[in-house]
Design a protein around this motif. Structure first.
Motif, mmCIF file in Angstrom:
data_model
loop_
_atom_site.group_PDB
_atom_site.id
_atom_site.type_symbol
_atom_site.label_atom_id
_atom_site.label_comp_id
_atom_site.label_asym_id
_atom_site.label_seq_id
_atom_site.Cartn_x
_atom_site.Cartn_y
_atom_site.Cartn_z
ATOM 1 N N ASP A 35 33.660 42.954 46.975
ATOM 2 C CA ASP A 35 33.736 44.347 46.538
ATOM 3 C C ASP A 35 34.707 44.548 45.379
ATOM 4 O O ASP A 35 34.854 45.658 44.877
ATOM 5 C CB ASP A 35 34.133 45.247 47.710
ATOM 6 C CG ASP A 35 35.453 44.831 48.357
ATOM 7 O OD1 ASP A 35 35.755 43.616 48.344
ATOM 8 O OD2 ASP A 35 36.166 45.703 48.880
ATOM 9 N N TRP A 36 35.393 43.488 44.952
ATOM 10 C CA TRP A 36 36.303 43.570 43.813
ATOM 11 C C TRP A 36 35.524 43.477 42.511
ATOM 12 O O TRP A 36 34.356 43.063 42.478
ATOM 13 C CB TRP A 36 37.326 42.450 43.868
ATOM 14 C CG TRP A 36 38.400 42.628 44.900
ATOM 15 C CD1 TRP A 36 38.435 43.524 45.923
ATOM 16 C CD2 TRP A 36 39.601 41.853 45.002
ATOM 17 N NE1 TRP A 36 39.583 43.368 46.661
ATOM 18 C CE2 TRP A 36 40.324 42.354 46.122
ATOM 19 C CE3 TRP A 36 40.145 40.805 44.281
ATOM 20 C CZ2 TRP A 36 41.552 41.822 46.517
ATOM 21 C CZ3 TRP A 36 41.371 40.276 44.666
ATOM 22 C CH2 TRP A 36 42.067 40.789 45.770
ATOM 23 N N TRP A 37 36.218 43.779 41.394
ATOM 24 C CA TRP A 37 35.608 43.665 40.065
ATOM 25 C C TRP A 37 35.299 42.207 39.747
ATOM 26 O O TRP A 37 34.178 41.869 39.375
ATOM 27 C CB TRP A 37 36.547 44.263 39.024
ATOM 28 C CG TRP A 37 36.063 44.141 37.619
ATOM 29 C CD1 TRP A 37 36.535 43.302 36.657
ATOM 30 C CD2 TRP A 37 35.000 44.879 37.008
ATOM 31 N NE1 TRP A 37 35.848 43.463 35.477
ATOM 32 C CE2 TRP A 37 34.892 44.430 35.670
ATOM 33 C CE3 TRP A 37 34.128 45.860 37.465
ATOM 34 C CZ2 TRP A 37 33.943 44.953 34.793
ATOM 35 C CZ3 TRP A 37 33.180 46.382 36.579
ATOM 36 C CH2 TRP A 37 33.098 45.930 35.268
ATOM 37 N N ASN A 38 36.301 41.314 39.802
ATOM 38 C CA ASN A 38 36.108 39.860 39.652
ATOM 39 C C ASN A 38 35.261 39.501 38.429
ATOM 40 O O ASN A 38 34.253 38.790 38.532
ATOM 41 C CB ASN A 38 35.461 39.287 40.918
ATOM 42 C CG ASN A 38 36.406 39.280 42.108
ATOM 43 O OD1 ASN A 38 37.596 39.033 41.960
ATOM 44 N ND2 ASN A 38 35.871 39.565 43.280
ATOM 45 N N ALA A 39 35.698 39.945 37.268
ATOM 46 C CA ALA A 39 34.982 39.684 36.019
ATOM 47 C C ALA A 39 35.943 39.963 34.865
ATOM 48 O O ALA A 39 37.030 40.509 35.075
ATOM 49 C CB ALA A 39 33.741 40.580 35.910
ATOM 50 N N PRO A 40 35.587 39.584 33.643
ATOM 51 C CA PRO A 40 36.430 39.952 32.512
ATOM 52 C C PRO A 40 36.679 41.454 32.496
ATOM 53 O O PRO A 40 35.752 42.250 32.681
ATOM 54 C CB PRO A 40 35.608 39.493 31.296
ATOM 55 C CG PRO A 40 34.748 38.389 31.820
ATOM 56 C CD PRO A 40 34.412 38.782 33.227
ATOM 57 N N ALA A 63 44.001 44.814 37.877
ATOM 58 C CA ALA A 63 42.758 44.918 37.121
ATOM 59 C C ALA A 63 41.663 43.989 37.617
ATOM 60 O O ALA A 63 40.485 44.329 37.517
ATOM 61 C CB ALA A 63 43.034 44.652 35.644
ATOM 62 N N ASN A 64 42.004 42.805 38.139
ATOM 63 C CA ASN A 64 40.947 41.941 38.642
ATOM 64 C C ASN A 64 40.241 42.573 39.843
ATOM 65 O O ASN A 64 39.062 42.322 40.090
ATOM 66 C CB ASN A 64 41.495 40.573 39.041
ATOM 67 C CG ASN A 64 40.393 39.646 39.515
ATOM 68 O OD1 ASN A 64 39.553 39.229 38.729
ATOM 69 N ND2 ASN A 64 40.368 39.344 40.807
#
Length: 219
Positions: A35-40, A63-64
């Motif tokens: 459910d996290w962003w986990n991207a640039p 931010a990650n």
């Protein structure tokens, strides 16, 4: 979801393959925290900004996780409070990407867009990611002043501008005229470690932004 980037033409793809070590960590965290962003992490702020904040890289719980720079971790508390104090942000910061905060006259550009292990990117990773920082600058026509949050951000800004690091030594509140015509002001990073050890105080951090405002509006 985080707000859309003001410079989508300069963003890294969600599955950017440039840095194998960062890709491996990203994939691990996608499995552990789907459910996290986990991207640039994209650029955040005002495309007409006169002030650019050059950060280091996304934080694990910041931010990650959230997808918006400095959002959701300890560093963001001081940063967004300071931006609000100097009328560079509107809205109430609630450490969420959907809290409605908007930057005015200011934009945040990280040196590295993906989370590095122990928050320490390798020099090669900074070099790989520089292409996105470089691509964003021409899209920001009013950008005149930069604040580097830490030495890695400082080095990245100097190299991108075509300068030699030896000619632009890093120091808190140091001020540099870069070869591309912009002014760079250095600050210690607003990390939890720097705040807790007293290396960076609120007054020291605010002094950097006060100087940036003076450069924009000289007496």
């Amino acid at each position: 979801m985080p707000p859309e980037s003001p410079v989508p033409e300069a963003e890294a793809p969600r599955d950017c393959p440039l840095c194998p070590r960062l890709v491996a960590l990203r994939e691990e965290l996608r499995d552990r925290h789907p459910d996290w962003w986990n991207a640039p992490v994209p650029v955040f702020g005002d495309r007409q900004a006169w002030l650019g904040l050059v950060g280091l890289a996304p934080g694990m719980w910041g931010a990650n996780r959230t997808g918006r720079p400095f959002t959701g971790d300890y560093a963001g508390d001081l940063l967004f409070a300071t931006l609000g104090r100097f009328a560079l942000a509107e809205g109430v910061y609630e450490a969420r990407p959907d809290d409605g905060v908007m930057l005015t006259g200011c934009i945040i550009l990280n040196s590295v867009k993906c989370l590095p292990p122990q928050n320490k990117p390798l020099p090669a990773e900074v070099a790989h990611c520089r292409r996105y920082y470089e691509a964003a600058l021409p899209l920001l026509p009013n950008l005149r002043v930069l604040i580097a949050l830490g030495r890695i951000a400082h080095d990245n800004a100097v190299r991108t501008a075509g300068g030699r690091l030896a000619d632009f030594p890093f120091a808190h509140l140091a001020e540099h005229k870069l070869p591309d015509g912009r002014v760079l002001i250095d600050s210690y990073h607003c990390s939890r470690y720097n705040q807790n050890t007293g290396r960076l105080t609120t007054a020291m951090f605010e002094a950097v932004f006060a100087r940036a405002i003076e450069l924009r509006c000289p007496a």
